[in-house]
Design a protein around this motif. Structure first.
Motif, short mmCIF file in Angstrom:
data_model
loop_
_atom_site.label_atom_id
_atom_site.label_comp_id
_atom_site.label_asym_id
_atom_site.label_seq_id
_atom_site.Cartn_x
_atom_site.Cartn_y
_atom_site.Cartn_z
N PHE A 254 -28.49 -21.45 -49.36
CA PHE A 254 -27.34 -20.93 -48.63
C PHE A 254 -27.82 -19.93 -47.57
CE2 PHE A 254 -26.16 -21.82 -53.00
CZ PHE A 254 -25.05 -22.64 -52.85
N SER A 255 -27.09 -19.90 -46.48
CA SER A 255 -27.36 -18.88 -45.48
C SER A 255 -26.73 -17.56 -45.90
CB SER A 255 -26.79 -19.30 -44.12
OG SER A 255 -25.36 -19.23 -44.15
N ASP A 256 -27.02 -16.49 -45.18
CA ASP A 256 -26.29 -15.24 -45.38
C ASP A 256 -24.84 -15.42 -44.93
OD1 ASP A 256 -28.48 -13.90 -46.38
OD2 ASP A 256 -29.10 -13.14 -44.40
N TYR A 257 -23.98 -14.52 -45.37
CA TYR A 257 -22.59 -14.55 -44.92
C TYR A 257 -22.52 -14.25 -43.42
CZ TYR A 257 -21.42 -14.24 -49.89
OH TYR A 257 -21.32 -14.47 -51.23
N PHE A 258 -21.61 -14.91 -42.77
CA PHE A 258 -21.30 -14.57 -41.38
C PHE A 258 -19.80 -14.74 -41.17
CE2 PHE A 258 -22.26 -19.08 -41.47
CZ PHE A 258 -21.29 -19.67 -40.67
N ALA A 259 -19.28 -14.10 -40.13
CA ALA A 259 -17.84 -14.10 -39.87
C ALA A 259 -17.53 -14.97 -38.66
CB ALA A 259 -17.33 -12.68 -39.64
N VAL A 260 -16.39 -15.64 -38.74
CA VAL A 260 -15.89 -16.43 -37.62
C VAL A 260 -14.53 -15.85 -37.22
CG1 VAL A 260 -15.07 -18.69 -36.85
CG2 VAL A 260 -17.10 -18.52 -38.31
N ASP A 261 -14.41 -15.55 -35.94
CA ASP A 261 -13.14 -15.04 -35.41
C ASP A 261 -12.99 -15.57 -33.99
OD1 ASP A 261 -10.94 -13.69 -34.47
OD2 ASP A 261 -11.51 -11.77 -35.34
N THR A 262 -12.12 -16.56 -33.83
CA THR A 262 -11.91 -17.16 -32.51
C THR A 262 -10.47 -16.92 -32.03
OG1 THR A 262 -11.53 -19.28 -33.64
CG2 THR A 262 -13.73 -18.89 -32.73
N VAL A 263 -9.89 -15.80 -32.45
CA VAL A 263 -8.55 -15.42 -32.01
C VAL A 263 -8.65 -14.09 -31.28
CG1 VAL A 263 -6.22 -14.79 -32.74
CG2 VAL A 263 -7.43 -16.64 -33.90
N ARG A 264 -8.12 -14.04 -30.06
CA ARG A 264 -8.13 -12.80 -29.30
C ARG A 264 -7.04 -11.85 -29.81
NH1 ARG A 264 -11.29 -13.21 -24.83
NH2 ARG A 264 -11.79 -15.28 -24.06
N PRO A 265 -7.31 -10.54 -29.82
CA PRO A 265 -6.27 -9.59 -30.23
C PRO A 265 -5.14 -9.56 -29.20
CG PRO A 265 -8.17 -8.42 -29.35
CD PRO A 265 -8.57 -9.86 -29.45
N THR A 266 -3.92 -9.42 -29.69
CA THR A 266 -2.75 -9.34 -28.82
C THR A 266 -1.92 -8.12 -29.19
OG1 THR A 266 -1.45 -10.73 -30.32
CG2 THR A 266 -2.65 -11.85 -28.54
N ILE A 267 -0.96 -7.79 -28.35
CA ILE A 267 -0.04 -6.70 -28.66
C ILE A 267 1.10 -7.26 -29.50
CG2 ILE A 267 1.52 -4.96 -27.70
CD1 ILE A 267 -0.18 -5.02 -25.16
N GLU A 268 1.21 -6.75 -30.71
CA GLU A 268 2.25 -7.22 -31.62
C GLU A 268 3.58 -6.53 -31.34
OE1 GLU A 268 2.02 -6.74 -36.14
OE2 GLU A 268 1.14 -8.71 -35.77
N SER A 269 3.54 -5.24 -31.05
CA SER A 269 4.76 -4.50 -30.73
C SER A 269 4.39 -3.21 -30.01
CB SER A 269 5.56 -4.18 -32.00
OG SER A 269 4.83 -3.30 -32.84
N ALA A 270 5.36 -2.66 -29.30
CA ALA A 270 5.18 -1.37 -28.62
C ALA A 270 6.53 -0.68 -28.56
CB ALA A 270 4.61 -1.56 -27.22
N SER A 271 6.53 0.64 -28.71
CA SER A 271 7.78 1.39 -28.69
C SER A 271 7.53 2.78 -28.11
CB SER A 271 8.37 1.51 -30.10
OG SER A 271 7.48 2.21 -30.95
N ILE A 272 8.61 3.41 -27.65
CA ILE A 272 8.53 4.77 -27.11
C ILE A 272 9.53 5.64 -27.85
CG2 ILE A 272 10.17 4.23 -25.24
CD1 ILE A 272 8.49 6.12 -23.44
N ALA A 273 9.10 6.83 -28.25
CA ALA A 273 9.95 7.69 -29.07
C ALA A 273 11.18 8.16 -28.31
CB ALA A 273 9.15 8.89 -29.58
N LYS A 274 11.04 8.44 -27.02
CA LYS A 274 12.16 8.88 -26.20
C LYS A 274 11.96 8.33 -24.80
CE LYS A 274 14.76 12.96 -24.67
NZ LYS A 274 14.83 14.45 -24.64
N SER A 275 12.97 7.62 -24.29
CA SER A 275 12.81 6.95 -23.01
C SER A 275 13.42 7.73 -21.84
CB SER A 275 13.43 5.56 -23.06
OG SER A 275 14.80 5.63 -23.40
N ASP A 276 14.29 8.71 -22.11
CA ASP A 276 14.86 9.54 -21.05
C ASP A 276 14.21 10.91 -21.11
OD1 ASP A 276 16.93 7.78 -19.86
OD2 ASP A 276 17.74 7.82 -21.90
#
Length: 261
Positions: free
Chosen positions: A97-119
Motif C-alpha cells: 500500500f502507498s501512504d495516505y494521500f488526500a484528493v480534493d477537486t472541489v473549489r471553495p465557494t461562499i456558502e453565505s454572507a450577512s451584515i449585522a447592520k446595513s444602515d
C-alpha cells in the motif's frame, strides 16, 4: 513483491495529477494495471473512486530493483477524502500500500454572507460574517482580498470566528462607515471579494480566472449591502390637524411625513 509504493503529492487538487512509483526487490518482476486499485480509506461517500491509475511505464532495473511509474488522475468534483494505492495479488504477503494521500477537486465557494447592520451613521461600525463551503488554509484569506468603493468606508480586523490556528469555514470582518458624507452613492453599497485569493487545505483557489478566461475574479458578497446616512437630521411635516376645535367623541388622523426613511 512490491517493496514500496510512493506518490509525489500529499494532496491532489483540481487540475493536477500525481506520479506513482513502484519498486520491486525482484528485478524480473512484471507489474500490470489490473493488480492496482485506488482504495478509499475515509470519505463522505465511499462509493466514489478517488481517481484512476494509468500510463504505466517500466523504468527498468535501478540499483538492482525493478521500477515502474504510473499516473494518478483524481476524480472531478470530489470533496476532501483520504485514499491509498493498493497492490493486490494472490496471497496477502505480496500486497502493498502507498501512504495516505488526500484528493480534493472541489473549489471553495461562499456558502453565505450577512451584515449585522446595513444602515450606518457616519463613522459607525458593523460586522460582516462570511461562511465558506469548507475551511480555508491559514493566512490564505486577507484584507487584500476584500474591497469597498473609495470613500464608502474601511474594512479591518479580518478574523476566523473560532481559532486563529485551526482552519475554519466562517470568518468575520469589521466595516466602518466613512466619517465624511460621500458625494454620491449613499445606498446599496457592495463589498467585493477576490475568489482567487481564498484557498482550501488542498490548495484549490475559489476561482481560477486564467482557466475560466475572465478578466477578474472579484465578485460582490451575496446578500450583503449597506447604506450610509447623509449626516443631516431628518425633518418632518405634520398634516391632518383640524382647523377648528373638535368636540367630545370626534377623532381625526394626523400624518407625519419624514424627508427620509
Amino acid at each position: 513483491m512490491a517493496t514500496t509504493i510512493t506518490i509525489d503529492r500529499q494532496y491532489v487538487k483540481t487540475g493536477e495529477t500525481a506520479e506513482l512509483k513502484f519498486t520491486f526487490t525482484n528485478p524480473n518482476y512484471s507489474l500490470s494495471l489490473a493488480s492496482l486499485t485506488v482504495r478509499t480509506e475515509a470519505s463522505t461517500d465511499t462509493t466514489v473512486a478517488g481517481g484512476t491509475v494509468h500510463s504505466l511505464v517500466n523504468r527498468g532495473v535501478i540499483n538492482g530493483q525493478r521500477v515502474y511509474t504510473a499516473t494518478f488522475t483524481p476524480t472531478a468534483n470530489l470533496n476532501y477524502s483520504f485514499y491509498r494505492i493498493a497492490y493486490d495479488v494472490a496471497g496477502d504477503a505480496d500486497d502493498a500500500f502507498s501512504d495516505y494521500f488526500a484528493v480534493d477537486t472541489v473549489r471553495p465557494t461562499i456558502e453565505s454572507a450577512s451584515i449585522a447592520k446595513s444602515d450606518l451613521r457616519l463613522g459607525e461600525k458593523t460586522t460582516i460574517t462570511i461562511t465558506f463551503s469548507e475551511p480555508l488554509t491559514y493566512s490564505s484569506f486577507t484584507l487584500a482580498d476584500l474591497q469597498v468603493d473609495a470613500g464608502k468606508g474601511t474594512l479591518s480586523n479580518l478574523r476566523r470566528v473560532h481559532s486563529d490556528t485551526v482552519a475554519s469555514a466562517t470568518w468575520q470582518v469589521d466595516l466602518q462607515a466613512p466619517t465624511t458624507r460621500p458625494a454620491s452613492g449613499l445606498d446599496g453599497n457592495q463589498i467585493r471579494i477576490n475568489l482567487a485569493g481564498i484557498t482550501d487545505k488542498a490548495g484549490n483557489t475559489g476561482e481560477n480566472s486564467v482557466v475560466n478566461g475572465v478578466a477578474t475574479s472579484w465578485t460582490n458578497l451575496p446578500t450583503v449591502s449597506y447604506n450610509i446616512d447623509n449626516g443631516v437630521p431628518p425633518m418632518v411635516a405634520i398634516t391632518g390637524q383640524p382647523a377648528t376645535t373638535i368636540k367630545g367623541g370626534d377623532s381625526f388622523t394626523v400624518t407625519f411625513t419624514f424627508n427620509e426613511r
